[in-house]
Enzyme design. Structure first.
Site, PDB file in Angstrom:
ATOM      1  N   PRO A 105      14.206  51.691  41.317  1.00  0.00           N
ATOM      2  CA  PRO A 105      12.971  52.043  42.038  1.00  0.00           C
ATOM      3  C   PRO A 105      12.701  53.542  41.957  1.00  0.00           C
ATOM      4  CG  PRO A 105      14.351  50.569  43.338  1.00  0.00           C
ATOM      5  CD  PRO A 105      15.159  50.983  42.164  1.00  0.00           C
ATOM      6  N   GLU A 106      11.462  53.902  41.601  1.00  0.00           N
ATOM      7  CA  GLU A 106      11.078  55.306  41.529  1.00  0.00           C
ATOM      8  C   GLU A 106      10.181  55.642  42.723  1.00  0.00           C
ATOM      9  OE1 GLU A 106       9.686  56.433  37.650  1.00  0.00           O
ATOM     10  OE2 GLU A 106      11.314  55.391  36.629  1.00  0.00           O
TER      11      GLU A 106
ATOM     12  N   ARG B  44      12.028  77.178  32.165  1.00  0.00           N
ATOM     13  CA  ARG B  44      12.892  76.104  31.669  1.00  0.00           C
ATOM     14  C   ARG B  44      12.736  75.924  30.158  1.00  0.00           C
ATOM     15  NH1 ARG B  44      14.671  73.069  36.072  1.00  0.00           N
ATOM     16  NH2 ARG B  44      14.474  74.429  37.885  1.00  0.00           N
TER      17      ARG B  44
ATOM     18  N   ARG C 265      24.072  46.073  42.956  1.00  0.00           N
ATOM     19  CA  ARG C 265      24.977  47.008  42.288  1.00  0.00           C
ATOM     20  C   ARG C 265      25.627  48.008  43.252  1.00  0.00           C
ATOM     21  NH1 ARG C 265      22.055  49.034  36.857  1.00  0.00           N
ATOM     22  NH2 ARG C 265      24.167  49.789  36.476  1.00  0.00           N
TER      23      ARG C 265
ATOM     24  N   HIS D  37      24.841  39.959  48.543  1.00  0.00           N
ATOM     25  CA  HIS D  37      24.383  41.318  48.236  1.00  0.00           C
ATOM     26  C   HIS D  37      23.585  41.968  49.370  1.00  0.00           C
ATOM     27  CE1 HIS D  37      25.943  40.693  44.288  1.00  0.00           C
ATOM     28  NE2 HIS D  37      25.074  39.748  43.994  1.00  0.00           N
TER      29      HIS D  37
END
Length: 271
Positions: free
Chosen positions: A2-3, A151, A107, A89
């Site tokens: 998920p972002e 950068r 996970r 889970h």
């Protein structure tokens, strides 16, 4: 994983419903990425005042302290009036007077961390190095360009690092760079002011559009009401290796940058 849009969509899907709820009990299952930081039952009696987001973290503000939640690689939150018995889970339940908030994380790279405040050492460790929020007013175009000039790394890697601007993950970095016409391998320091302005606008546009579409469901993402996102259906380059560019028709190319897949068009993103 998920972002930012998926985390924001998750927040929007339950923040109003849990605000003002009194915590009745809490349950921790198998150990997550970091320890909770207190006995789960010590949360009983506290009140959830609201839910905020910082980068990919959700912050549940309590009348005493704050809970930091991270979805990790595969986590998802559900909030409902009642929940079935916890399955394999399901690693965290927050039972409140207005429903149950449950973290499911196959996970176990996610986390639920309690801190006395945002100035506590653990909170500063997790949140202190994050860049500005891309959807907020503090995301200034001139400051963004100035930061890029310092950068030398490829612009895609700079965006993923999260210390210049937070939350522009792999999917949306590829999409924003396409919209701005910038090749992901170009050094950030070589991006001109006009092009950095286009990228600044593209980041905002792509993330806002993703939130409006409910995020991206590439595997099993759903919000706290169990609803999927649909942004991936209109992605211009992400996960479209070999498919024709929606603008010029050239095949979309995929390369690896820092062990992450990067997608771009060699024609629309010439440099």
């Amino acid at each position: 994983m998920p972002e930012l849009p998926e985390v924001e969509v998750t927040r929007l899907s339950f923040a109003d419903r849990i605000a003002g709820a009194r915590i009745q009990s809490a349950r921790m299952g198998k150990a997550l990425r970091w320890p909770l930081g207190l006995d789960p039952q010590a949360l009983a009696g506290r009140t959830v005042q609201g839910v905020r987001r910082r980068g990919k973290y959700l912050l549940l503000d309590l009348d005493q302290g704050v809970l930091l939640l991270h979805l990790g690689m595969s986590g998802s939150l559900r909030f409902d009036a009642a929940m079935p018995e916890a399955a394999l889970h399901d690693h965290f339940d927050l039972v409140t007077s207005q429903g149950v908030l449950r973290l499911n994380d196959p996970r176990r790279f996610g986390a639920v961390v309690y801190c006395d405040s945002e100035s506590a050492p653990q909170a500063l460790k997790l949140l202190g190095g994050l860049g500005v929020e891309p959807l907020g007013g503090e995301f200034d175009a001139d400051a963004f360009h100035a930061a890029l000039k310092k950068r030398k790394a490829p612009i895609k890697q700079v965006l993923l690092a999260g210390d210049v601007v937070v939350g522009v993950g792999n999917i949306y970095a590829s999409e924003a760079l396409f919209l701005a016409g910038i090749r992901p391998t170009l050094s950030a320091a070589r991006i001109s002011k006009p092009r950095s302005l286009r990228l600044h606008a593209a980041i905002r546009e792509v993330l806002a559009r993703a939130v409006a579409k409910g995020g991206s469901t590439l595997r099993d993402f759903s919000n706290a009401q169990g609803e999927s996102g649909y942004f991936q259906l209109e992605a211009m380059v992400y996960d479209r290796k070999g498919e024709p560019c929606r603008v010029c028709g050239s095949p979309i190319r995929m390369i690896r940058q820092g062990q992450r897949a990067t997608y771009y068009c060699t024609v629309c993103q010439k440099r």
